[in-house]
Design an enzyme around this catalytic site. Sequence first.
Site, short mmCIF file in Angstrom:
data_model
loop_
_atom_site.label_atom_id
_atom_site.label_comp_id
_atom_site.label_asym_id
_atom_site.label_seq_id
_atom_site.Cartn_x
_atom_site.Cartn_y
_atom_site.Cartn_z
N ASP A 296 4.25 -2.68 -4.33
CA ASP A 296 3.51 -1.56 -4.92
C ASP A 296 2.14 -2.05 -5.39
O ASP A 296 2.05 -3.03 -6.14
CB ASP A 296 4.30 -0.98 -6.11
CG ASP A 296 3.65 0.27 -6.66
OD1 ASP A 296 3.90 1.35 -6.09
OD2 ASP A 296 2.89 0.16 -7.64
N ILE A 297 1.08 -1.38 -4.93
CA ILE A 297 -0.28 -1.77 -5.33
C ILE A 297 -0.48 -1.43 -6.80
O ILE A 297 -0.22 -0.31 -7.25
CB ILE A 297 -1.33 -1.05 -4.46
CG1 ILE A 297 -1.14 -1.45 -2.99
CG2 ILE A 297 -2.75 -1.38 -4.92
CD1 ILE A 297 -2.07 -0.70 -2.03
N GLU A 339 1.23 4.36 -2.27
CA GLU A 339 0.74 2.98 -2.26
C GLU A 339 1.90 1.98 -2.23
O GLU A 339 1.72 0.81 -2.56
CB GLU A 339 -0.13 2.71 -3.50
CG GLU A 339 0.59 2.71 -4.84
CD GLU A 339 0.78 4.08 -5.44
OE1 GLU A 339 1.06 4.16 -6.65
OE2 GLU A 339 0.65 5.10 -4.72
#
Length: 440
Positions: A296-297, A339
Amino acid sequence: MFTDTSSSTTVYLLTERDSILAPVCKQLAVFGFEVIPFDHATALLAAMHGKAPFAVIVDGETPGLDLDFHVPLIKRLAKGPLFLSSVGEPVSRQIALLRLGVTDFVARPLPLQKLVARLDELLDQRRPEPFRVLVVDDSESMLRWLDKVLRGAGMEVFKTRSPLDVLLLMERHRPEIIILDVYMPECSGDEMAHIIRQQPRYDGIPIIFFSTEVSRNKQLVARSMGGDDFLVKDTPPDELVTAVSITCERYRRLRQWMTRDSLTLLLNHSTLVEQLEQAVQVCQRNREHLTFAMIDIDHFKSVNDQYGHLTGDHVIQSLARMLRHTAPTQALIGRYGGEEFGIALPGIAPVLASRYIDAVRQQFKAFPQSGNETVFSSTFSAGVSTLAAGMTTQQLMENADLALYQAKRNGRNQVVLFNEAEHHAPPVTPGRRIDDPPGR
């Protein structure tokens, strides 16, 4: 083991210094392309004599450029694609330029996402995977002949004399086409095709009947049972190879539209989960390692808010591209949503998988992102889980998500390996923290 498998890519750009295309140098650099600009066709041609680029982008509005004169010269020196950026060329003019050597027409200003996707597609074509062909025929001599012809054309061939083994071989080898004899003792080819078409995940795989049958009516009846084409067994080898190649290429393109995320070219959510379930079954049966990571960004909403959604898309694409070009060949990589990414690594032990994910994390952190004429860095957090005996796909994914949550709580920008006894484990990169509040 986990090294970047992509070759260096250099793109030459012909445009005047103050053109609206000039920013493409920095924009493409974000995605790992080295872009060298030229403001005169003579300078471009001189550079191409010294080093042939991967691709050439020509701004049709460049002063002093004579497309009818310069395009053939550029194409003669170029080993790869030649893009022409222009405004509203009529079809007749596009055909003329196509004949001169232009391979792709792009709008002005350049649609960056489409251009990157096209460049990545061309990169993949430069190192294509062999077509996977399953051949079913009760004649051993015919199997040997087909194997020799298709392997000689660079294809990967799996063969069997028993049609009853077809579904097992399809699960094991994931063929992209089936060449099926019509008349076999255990069952006919059209019956086997009908059985294959009852399996939803195999419904779209092309089937070519290969038989001595010359009756057109009987050929059409066989095709009505699920075949895509019918070839007689005296078909010349080159025609057979061409027919199989065309059919496989079309299948790959259609499958990409159905299974790939349009922004990243990674597997979409449903396809990732479906293929992960298949991998879990195989690894459980063979008692092999299977590691799954959720990525996960960090602070992605802030990226969108500060730099805009287009920049956010660029950040997502840059991470997707790193994963695609560094992962081992057996990896399953998908965009899980927004994301968030998922990557399955069959046959890879959890510690090695964690080290690989952490290497990507460091590479991503060091990668210069750009937005609003500023350069910034982005990071991600990851949770890694490993398949245990009796574990379901859902449990494997939930464990990775729990580890990801722990990485976020620990301060982000780190990889956490799930520990069932503690429900979390120390990060793979201890001590790395970002000074911001916890949470996604």
